[in-house]
Scaffold this active site. Structure first.
Site, PDB file in Angstrom:
ATOM      1  CD  GLU A 145       6.899  36.295  44.230  1.00 44.17           C
ATOM      2  OE1 GLU A 145       6.281  36.980  43.393  1.00 44.17           O
ATOM      3  OE2 GLU A 145       6.357  35.831  45.249  1.00 44.17           O
ATOM      4  CB  CYS A 203       2.843  34.078  48.615  1.00 40.80           C
ATOM      5  SG  CYS A 203       1.755  33.333  49.837  1.00 40.80           S
ATOM      6  CE  LYS A 239      -9.256  37.431  36.741  1.00 39.28           C
ATOM      7  NZ  LYS A 239      -8.735  36.142  36.259  1.00 39.28           N
ATOM      8  CD  GLU A 258      -3.552  37.545  51.884  1.00 36.56           C
ATOM      9  OE1 GLU A 258      -3.607  36.488  51.252  1.00 36.56           O
ATOM     10  OE2 GLU A 258      -4.074  37.721  52.984  1.00 36.56           O
TER      11      GLU A 258
HETATM   12  P1  NAD Z   1      -1.051  37.731  38.943  1.00 38.26           P
HETATM   13  O1  NAD Z   1      -0.953  39.019  39.692  1.00 38.26           O
HETATM   14  O2  NAD Z   1      -0.492  37.675  37.582  1.00 38.26           O
HETATM   15  O3  NAD Z   1      -2.563  37.262  38.810  1.00 38.26           O
HETATM   16  C1  NAD Z   1      -3.401  37.088  39.935  1.00 38.26           C
HETATM   17  C2  NAD Z   1      -4.833  37.334  39.515  1.00 38.26           C
HETATM   18  O4  NAD Z   1      -4.978  38.688  39.131  1.00 38.26           O
HETATM   19  C3  NAD Z   1      -5.287  36.506  38.320  1.00 38.26           C
HETATM   20  O5  NAD Z   1      -6.616  36.083  38.536  1.00 38.26           O
HETATM   21  C4  NAD Z   1      -5.209  37.493  37.172  1.00 38.26           C
HETATM   22  O6  NAD Z   1      -6.074  37.207  36.123  1.00 38.26           O
HETATM   23  C5  NAD Z   1      -5.615  38.775  37.872  1.00 38.26           C
HETATM   24  N1  NAD Z   1      -5.176  40.009  37.203  1.00 38.26           N
HETATM   25  C6  NAD Z   1      -4.081  40.198  36.433  1.00 38.26           C
HETATM   26  N2  NAD Z   1      -4.035  41.479  36.006  1.00 38.26           N
HETATM   27  C7  NAD Z   1      -5.126  42.115  36.518  1.00 38.26           C
HETATM   28  C8  NAD Z   1      -5.619  43.438  36.439  1.00 38.26           C
HETATM   29  N3  NAD Z   1      -4.992  44.380  35.755  1.00 38.26           N
HETATM   30  N4  NAD Z   1      -6.767  43.733  37.091  1.00 38.26           N
HETATM   31  C9  NAD Z   1      -7.419  42.800  37.826  1.00 38.26           C
HETATM   32  N5  NAD Z   1      -6.996  41.521  37.920  1.00 38.26           N
HETATM   33  C10 NAD Z   1      -5.850  41.182  37.292  1.00 38.26           C
HETATM   34  O7  NAD Z   1      -0.390  36.647  39.913  1.00 38.26           O
HETATM   35  P2  NAD Z   1      -0.122  35.106  39.562  1.00 38.26           P
HETATM   36  O8  NAD Z   1       1.054  35.040  38.652  1.00 38.26           O
HETATM   37  O9  NAD Z   1      -1.404  34.469  39.206  1.00 38.26           O
HETATM   38  O10 NAD Z   1       0.283  34.540  41.002  1.00 38.26           O
HETATM   39  C11 NAD Z   1       1.565  34.540  41.514  1.00 38.26           C
HETATM   40  C12 NAD Z   1       1.789  35.708  42.481  1.00 38.26           C
HETATM   41  O11 NAD Z   1       0.850  35.639  43.553  1.00 38.26           O
HETATM   42  C13 NAD Z   1       3.151  35.693  43.129  1.00 38.26           C
HETATM   43  O12 NAD Z   1       3.690  36.980  43.107  1.00 38.26           O
HETATM   44  C14 NAD Z   1       2.863  35.269  44.561  1.00 38.26           C
HETATM   45  O13 NAD Z   1       3.811  35.676  45.517  1.00 38.26           O
HETATM   46  C15 NAD Z   1       1.537  35.888  44.782  1.00 38.26           C
HETATM   47  N6  NAD Z   1       0.843  35.250  45.897  1.00 38.26           N
HETATM   48  C16 NAD Z   1       0.770  35.922  47.082  1.00 38.26           C
HETATM   49  C17 NAD Z   1       0.163  35.329  48.192  1.00 38.26           C
HETATM   50  C18 NAD Z   1       0.101  36.043  49.517  1.00 38.26           C
HETATM   51  O14 NAD Z   1      -0.648  35.598  50.379  1.00 38.26           O
HETATM   52  N7  NAD Z   1       0.851  37.118  49.722  1.00 38.26           N
HETATM   53  C19 NAD Z   1      -0.374  34.045  48.073  1.00 38.26           C
HETATM   54  C20 NAD Z   1      -0.272  33.380  46.841  1.00 38.26           C
HETATM   55  C21 NAD Z   1       0.342  34.002  45.756  1.00 38.26           C
END
Ligand code: NAD
Length: 502
Positions: free
Chosen positions: A396, A297, A188, A263
């Site tokens: 963040e 990230c 997804k 992650e």
């Molecule tokens: P997000 O957590 O809002 O969304 C990520 C994914 O999770 C999306 O596909 C979203 O639809 C899904 N999602 C949201 N709520 C959910 C739920 N309740 N159940 C299942 N899936 C759900 O994150 P974002 O805003 O898309 O991305 C930014 C974040 O990602 C930042 O915090 C960044 O640091 C992190 N990130 C971490 C890494 C790493 O390797 N540590 C890499 C890239 C991004």
């Protein structure tokens, strides 16, 4: 040139713009039902198209396809999985420009970074393809009376849930090892950047991946994502995204005892001591926060600088920040593009008042960037006069925003570096080898780079501690997550078994 690439990206996704982008289930495009919602182009703010929030029936069909395909894929010889995954990599390389252009269009990332990111996606496939034949091999652990050996087998159908910051590359990083291990996948992608995920699943099938092995469903986190993580036939969830979403997924998966790999977010320090190569340290600090529009990230979002050089170092950074080239992501000269979405823009912009209210100074940027179009462009921003107690040092922001904080000595640097809930990456700049080793040991982070920016080496473990994650990617760590380990003990016939009930 610039517009030609945008036009080609629009052309690539044109089929999915005539009607809402649906899902890819059991080897086929499924337009089906589910509520449509808009996808925006970050650079213009215009609607690019629509995608669909998968209906419950569609989500169940995707999981059922992954479940049905699992036994045959798990039993497919590693050498055959290797060949197919190499073919996926070949096709990614062939279409790398096209993929990069879709990422520029859909995620607003700059061409100069995306052209490399697509190739890195192919490298992820090659790296794990080469390891597929040996993935099942474990260890020989002989004891006095038994020969113990371990084997690994794929855990089952897995969910891969990814964010929007570098959507294609991040997806390959998770999906390639899952497929190499013999797992089947329901992916997804993020709702704000769904298009490159469709290219990936189509490419994988063109490469010969059997139907049902890799499925992709679009949708919102709170509906489709939630259902996927709660589904009893999904055995593990590989998730990249925000820490609070990771926490929600852990709760959602608890009833079915899901294995999780997270992650998550970061507030990564770059620590600059006064004995460092300061010119290189400026380059690295600026690169690590302002590349990828600060939506990274592992970005170095906290600049910790020794007091002896703080003023001059921060002045040099400010000078560079003011000269960053913000603009059209398709322009190869652009260094910073737009933020992903109006909602994310509002979040990043809200930190300007937070900084001022907290008593910090906005030394560069601090407002909307005008002159690059109607999209979500924000000026590269530098906060100075900050301390660890401020929200801008703790939270963040995930945009092109850097918070500079002075420190006195080694102990103070370590204390400040660790004074956040996160622990993903840390960057140290010093020419004192002993100090580099001591600080690398003391800093709470899953990854530390000394005198370097983030240079990824695929065999090394990638991941964070504290609120930044659970588990590691890369090398064999990925297989440990996607596979179950079994120990088999074979008796030499030399030991005596206790006799009861005589
Ligand atoms: P997000 O957590 O809002 O969304 C990520 C994914 O999770 C999306 O596909 C979203 O639809 C899904 N999602 C949201 N709520 C959910 C739920 N309740 N159940 C299942 N899936 C759900 O994150 P974002 O805003 O898309 O991305 C930014 C974040 O990602 C930042 O915090 C960044 O640091 C992190 N990130 C971490 C890494 C790493 O390797 N540590 C890499 C890239 C991004």
């Amino acid at each position: 040139m610039t517009h030609a690439r945008r036009a080609s990206a629009l052309d690539t996704i044109s089929a999915y713009r005539e009607r809402p982008l649906g899902h890819f289930i059991d080897g086929q495009s499924v337009d089906g039902g589910g509520t449509p919602f808009d996808v925006f182009e970050p650079a213009t703010g215009d609607v690019l198209g629509q995608t669909r929030d998968a209906s419950e029936a569609e989500l169940n069909a995707a999981v059922a396809a992954a479940k049905a395909a699992f036994p045959a894929w798990a039993a497919t010889p590693g050498s055959k999985r290797k060949a197919i995954l190499h073919k996926v990599a070949d096709l990614i390389v062939e279409r790398a420009e096209e993929i990069a252009a879709v990422e520029c269009l859909d995620a607003g990332q700059c061409w100069r970074f995306m052209s490399k990111a697509a190739i890195r996606g192919a490298e992820n496939f090659r790296f794990f393809a080469d390891r597929a034949p040996d993935a099942a091999n474990g260890q020989a652990l002989p004891s006095a009376d038994h020969l113990n050996y371990t084997t690994r087998s794929p855990i089952g159908p897995v969910a891969v849930i990814t964010p929007w910051n570098t959507p294609f590359m991040l997806s390959t990083w998770k999906i390639a090892p899952a497929l190499a291990a013999g797992c089947t996948v329901v992916h997804k992608p993020a709702e704000w950047s769904p298009y490159s995920a469709r290219l990936l699943v189509e490419i994988a099938h063109e490469a010969g991946l059997p139907a049902g092995v890799f499925n992709a469903v679009n949708g919102l986190g709170e509906t489709t994502g939630k259902r996927l993580t709660e589904h009893p036939d999904i055995k593990a969830v590989a998730f990249v995204g925000e820490s609070k979403t990771g926490s929600a997924i852990m709760t959602q998966g608890a009833a079915t005892l899901k294995r999780v790999h997270f992650e998550l977010g970061g507030k990564n320090p770059v620590i600059v001591f006064d004995d460092a190569d300061l010119d290189k340290a400026v380059d690295a600090a600026v690169f690590m926060i302002y590349s990828l529009n600060g939506q990274r990230c592992t970005s170095s979002s906290r600049l910790l600088v020794q007091t002896t050089i703080y003023d001059s170092f921060v002045a040099k950074v400010a000078e560079r920040v003011k000269k960053l080239k913000v603009g059209d992501p398709f322009d190869p000269a652009s260094e910073v593009g737009p933020l992903i979405h109006q909602r994310h823009y509002d979040k990043v912009a809200s930190y300007m008042a937070v900084a001022k209210d907290g008593g910090a100074t906005i030394a560069a940027g601090g407002a909307r960037f005008e002159g690059a179009g109607d999209g979500y462009f924000f000026q590269p921003t530098l906060f100075t006069g900050a301390n660890q107690g401020m929200r801008i040092a703790q939270e963040e922001i995930f945009g092109p925003v850097l918070t500079a904080i002075p420190f006195e000595d080694e102990a103070d640097a370590i204390a400040k570096a660790n004074d956040v809930q996160y622990g993903l990456a840390a960057y140290l700049w010093t020419n004192d080898l002993g100090r580099g080793l001591r600080v690398a040991n003391a800093v709470e982070a899953g990854m530390v780079w000394v005198n370097s920016e983030n240079v990824r080496h695929l065999p090394t473990p990638f991941g964070g501690v504290k609120a930044s994650g659970i588990g590691r990617d890369g090398g064999d760590w990925s297989f440990d997550f996607y596979m179950e380990t079994k120990n088999v003990a074979l008796a030499y016939g030399t030991h005596s078994t206790p006799r009861l009930g005589l």
